[in-house]
Design an enzyme around this catalytic site. Structure first.
Site, mmCIF file in Angstrom:
data_model
loop_
_atom_site.group_PDB
_atom_site.id
_atom_site.type_symbol
_atom_site.label_atom_id
_atom_site.label_comp_id
_atom_site.label_asym_id
_atom_site.label_seq_id
_atom_site.Cartn_x
_atom_site.Cartn_y
_atom_site.Cartn_z
ATOM 1 N N TYR A 74 0.836 -1.201 0.000
ATOM 2 C CA TYR A 74 0.000 0.000 0.000
ATOM 3 C C TYR A 74 0.870 1.249 0.000
ATOM 4 O O TYR A 74 0.572 2.222 -0.694
ATOM 5 C CB TYR A 74 -0.931 0.016 1.224
ATOM 6 C CG TYR A 74 -1.947 1.132 1.127
ATOM 7 C CD1 TYR A 74 -3.150 0.926 0.464
ATOM 8 C CD2 TYR A 74 -1.664 2.403 1.641
ATOM 9 C CE1 TYR A 74 -4.069 1.957 0.331
ATOM 10 C CE2 TYR A 74 -2.581 3.440 1.499
ATOM 11 C CZ TYR A 74 -3.781 3.215 0.846
ATOM 12 O OH TYR A 74 -4.677 4.236 0.703
ATOM 13 N N PHE A 126 -7.206 22.042 -24.369
ATOM 14 C CA PHE A 126 -7.544 20.632 -24.456
ATOM 15 C C PHE A 126 -8.801 20.426 -23.617
ATOM 16 O O PHE A 126 -8.988 21.090 -22.598
ATOM 17 C CB PHE A 126 -6.404 19.712 -23.991
ATOM 18 C CG PHE A 126 -6.756 18.266 -24.200
ATOM 19 C CD1 PHE A 126 -6.749 17.722 -25.475
ATOM 20 C CD2 PHE A 126 -7.172 17.466 -23.146
ATOM 21 C CE1 PHE A 126 -7.158 16.409 -25.695
ATOM 22 C CE2 PHE A 126 -7.567 16.151 -23.360
ATOM 23 C CZ PHE A 126 -7.555 15.620 -24.640
ATOM 24 N N THR A 127 -9.668 19.506 -24.043
ATOM 25 C CA THR A 127 -11.003 19.360 -23.446
ATOM 26 C C THR A 127 -10.962 19.254 -21.917
ATOM 27 O O THR A 127 -11.532 20.095 -21.215
ATOM 28 C CB THR A 127 -11.703 18.121 -24.031
ATOM 29 O OG1 THR A 127 -10.840 16.997 -23.885
ATOM 30 C CG2 THR A 127 -12.014 18.329 -25.512
ATOM 31 N N ASP A 217 1.796 20.671 -20.182
ATOM 32 C CA ASP A 217 0.959 19.519 -20.498
ATOM 33 C C ASP A 217 1.820 18.626 -21.389
ATOM 34 O O ASP A 217 1.937 18.840 -22.589
ATOM 35 C CB ASP A 217 -0.318 19.969 -21.212
ATOM 36 C CG ASP A 217 -1.222 18.785 -21.560
ATOM 37 O OD1 ASP A 217 -0.749 17.644 -21.511
ATOM 38 O OD2 ASP A 217 -2.392 19.023 -21.897
ATOM 39 N N LYS A 260 -0.296 8.194 -23.309
ATOM 40 C CA LYS A 260 0.168 8.658 -24.626
ATOM 41 C C LYS A 260 1.650 8.269 -24.790
ATOM 42 O O LYS A 260 1.952 7.095 -24.810
ATOM 43 C CB LYS A 260 -0.036 10.164 -24.755
ATOM 44 C CG LYS A 260 -1.317 10.720 -24.102
ATOM 45 C CD LYS A 260 -2.595 10.393 -24.865
ATOM 46 C CE LYS A 260 -3.856 10.730 -24.066
ATOM 47 N NZ LYS A 260 -4.084 12.103 -23.722
ATOM 48 N N ARG A 384 -13.112 16.250 -34.055
ATOM 49 C CA ARG A 384 -12.501 17.322 -33.287
ATOM 50 C C ARG A 384 -12.955 18.607 -33.952
ATOM 51 O O ARG A 384 -12.297 19.120 -34.854
ATOM 52 C CB ARG A 384 -10.967 17.213 -33.273
ATOM 53 C CG ARG A 384 -10.432 16.295 -32.183
ATOM 54 C CD ARG A 384 -10.767 16.838 -30.823
ATOM 55 N NE ARG A 384 -10.280 16.022 -29.710
ATOM 56 C CZ ARG A 384 -11.052 15.571 -28.704
ATOM 57 N NH1 ARG A 384 -12.336 15.780 -28.716
ATOM 58 N NH2 ARG A 384 -10.530 14.909 -27.707
ATOM 59 N N PHE A 451 -18.976 15.496 -26.483
ATOM 60 C CA PHE A 451 -18.587 14.630 -27.606
ATOM 61 C C PHE A 451 -18.509 13.154 -27.231
ATOM 62 O O PHE A 451 -18.693 12.284 -28.071
ATOM 63 C CB PHE A 451 -17.247 15.089 -28.201
ATOM 64 C CG PHE A 451 -16.115 15.091 -27.200
ATOM 65 C CD1 PHE A 451 -15.926 16.171 -26.355
ATOM 66 C CD2 PHE A 451 -15.260 14.016 -27.108
ATOM 67 C CE1 PHE A 451 -14.896 16.173 -25.430
ATOM 68 C CE2 PHE A 451 -14.221 14.006 -26.193
ATOM 69 C CZ PHE A 451 -14.043 15.085 -25.346
HETATM 70 C C1 LIG Z 1 -5.161 12.876 -23.085
HETATM 71 C C2 LIG Z 1 -4.789 14.234 -22.767
HETATM 72 C C3 LIG Z 1 -5.055 14.790 -21.511
HETATM 73 C C4 LIG Z 1 -5.866 14.074 -20.433
HETATM 74 O O1 LIG Z 1 -5.319 12.872 -20.048
HETATM 75 P P1 LIG Z 1 -6.199 11.579 -19.632
HETATM 76 O O2 LIG Z 1 -5.177 10.556 -19.290
HETATM 77 O O3 LIG Z 1 -7.044 11.204 -20.801
HETATM 78 O O4 LIG Z 1 -7.028 11.955 -18.444
HETATM 79 C C5 LIG Z 1 -4.613 16.069 -21.284
HETATM 80 N N1 LIG Z 1 -3.969 16.790 -22.226
HETATM 81 C C6 LIG Z 1 -3.713 16.289 -23.445
HETATM 82 C C7 LIG Z 1 -2.987 17.116 -24.448
HETATM 83 C C8 LIG Z 1 -4.113 15.001 -23.766
HETATM 84 O O5 LIG Z 1 -3.869 14.527 -24.985
#
Ligand SMILES: *Cc1c(COP(=O)(O)O)cnc(C)c1O
Length: 460
Positions: A74, A126-127, A217, A260, A384, A451
């Site tokens: 843990y 970004f969303t 980011d 990613k 998009r 979306f």
């Molecule tokens: C995917 C993504 C996020 C959010 O990450 P999650 O792991 O999906 O929560 C933030 N910024 C960018 C540019 C992304 O591509």
């Protein structure tokens, strides 16, 4: 003279995963049931899945071996310390807090740094990032260069910040209302477009002058580094690893979606060089994610991530990763299909406004095109454009982005060159019958991040 120009992969295949082959009738039925939203399709109904590069990576045998070394204690798991070392070595940040994925890190970062009434400049939104900024009381301001909104411009660094826009904002609202600039690398919403090191250094200088932080980011920092290596004078002989480190060193804090760049299927982290921010995040993480040494991740997942980070900054990996994307883009260009220029790092973006010029933005051309591509060949892509952009908080009207795109995103180390041929050929077939395509209208519109779960039906 040399003939060798292939971007061929620095790996071979050890295990395969079978795909479902469907008929056109199957696909028409499936997309109707999914409300013409590719997010609502079952993956079993999809042949080549280019919905996203998020969490769809193929792990290496080394990462899978690492999974067996998971220490599921843990507290104080050895995999956490391995991950911390990997982040310090490759990304330069001093302190890290694991999270279940990127948005967990964005949530904490936004709550810690943003006060009600603040402004958050960024190189395009970004969303999830923008939503967390708004939930914390902030207002996002787009300060990306104008070229980023122009699908014809072939500016090599469309992810760059317009220093003029940033300075204007500082003059207008005052530096004390701007806790940080949110800088994305390989800007997702602009089509995987990189920021240059030169621009990043200028942003650093300007923010230093005003005492403003930079939040990175960093979901696709290594892809950005590859494009700097290829395009920016002075970087051809530097390794991706060196460039990644240099980029990160120029920023104060970071949020990472490990789904990613770092070649795993789930996970993320928040990183910072600031002791105070670190302490606050350690307090928050136990409420929302988990203890600060796992933050929502299993030990085995932290191990796979630590290994994935090191693999992601290898030059050979990036050459084939970005090479495959370029291959698909060039093939589409040969068929005359309108795409965003230059071809980005993680995907190819179709310009739906040009693809379907007879459709107004109010009938969702990109959403429509994604559904048509699925019907054609079982290739899954995503919208998009106006659907992703949501509604304006004040007016309730749609946000109307310049870019109305369909994103074909390539999972890392998953599909072959022949798969890319199928994708390009079937999109060319849709392009040939584009005049027959009509638009869509909403039958269900969710309040947040619409979306993902919206449903549509064709306009008769
Ligand atoms: C995917 C993504 C996020 C959010 O990450 P999650 O792991 O999906 O929560 C933030 N910024 C960018 C540019 C992304 O591509």
């Amino acid at each position: 003279m040399t003939h060798r120009k292939s971007w061929a992969e620095p790996w071979k295949i050890k295990m395969v995963e079978h795909l479902t082959m469907t008929s056109r009738e199957d696909r028409i039925k499936a997309i109707e049931e999914a409300g013409y939203n590719t997010f609502l399709l079952r993956s079993d109904d999809v042949y080549i899945d280019l919905l996203t590069d998020s969490g769809t990576n193929a792990m290496s045998d080394r990462q899978w071996s690492g999974m067996m070394l998971g220490d599921e204690a843990y507290a104080g798991s050895r995999n956490f310390y391995h991950l911390e070392d990997a982040i310090r070595e490759h990304y330069s940040y001093k302190h890290i807090i694991p999270t279940h994925q990127g948005r967990g890190a964005e949530h904490m970062m936004s709550q810690i740094l943003i006060k009600d009434g603040d402004y958050l400049p960024g190189n395009m939104y970004f969303t999830t990032t923008r939503l967390h900024q708004e939930l914390a009381g902030g207002t996002f301001v787009d300060v990306i260069i104008d070229d980023a909104h122009d699908t014809e411009s072939d500016h090599p660094f469309k992810g760059n910040v317009s220093l003029e826009k940033l300075e204007d904002l500082i003059n207008k609202v005052g530096a004390e209302k701007i806790p940080y600039v949110c800088l994305a690398t390989a800007v997702n919403m602009a089509g995987g477009q990189p920021i240059s090191m030169g621009n990043l250094k200028e942003v650093r200088e300007l923010t230093n002058k005003h005492g403003i932080d930079i939040v990175h980011d960093m979901t696709r920092v290594a892809e950005n580094a590859w494009l700097i290596k290829e395009r920016e004078p002075g970087y051809a002989d530097k390794s991706v690893k060196e460039i990644v480190f240099e980029i990160c060193s120029l920023t104060d804090h970071a949020t990472m979606s490990a789904k990613k760049d770092p070649l795993v299927n789930i996970g993320g982290f928040m990183a910072t060089n600031d002791e105070d921010v670190y302490r606050k995040a350690q307090n928050m993480v136990v409420v929302y994610e988990g203890l600060h040494t796992y933050g929502g991740m299993a030990g085995r997942d932290m191990e796979a991530l630590a290994i994935g980070i090191a693999e992601s900054v290898q030059d050979d990996h990036m050459r084939s990763r970005v090479g495959q994307t370029q291959y698909l883009g060039e093939k589409l260009i040969k068929y005359g299909v309108p795409i965003v220029n230059p071809i980005g790092s993680h995907g190819v973006f179709l310009d739906a406004k040009k693809f379907l010029p007879h459709l107004s933005q109010d009938v969702f051309p990109a959403q429509t095109l994604a559904a048509e591509i699925y019907i054609e060949s079982g290739v899954r892509s995503m919208e998009r454009g106006i659907v992703s952009a949501g509604r304006n908080k004040e007016t309730g009207d749609h946000n109307r982005p310049n870019l109305e795109l369909v994103r074909l995103t390539l999972p890392r180390r998953v599909y072959t060159q022949a798969h890319m041929d199928v994708v390009a050929e079937s999109i060319a077939d849709v392009y040939d019958r584009r005049a027959e395509i009509t638009g869509l209208k909403f039958t269900y519109e969710p309040e947040y991040l619409r979306f993902f779960q919206a449903r549509f039906e064709p306009i008769a």
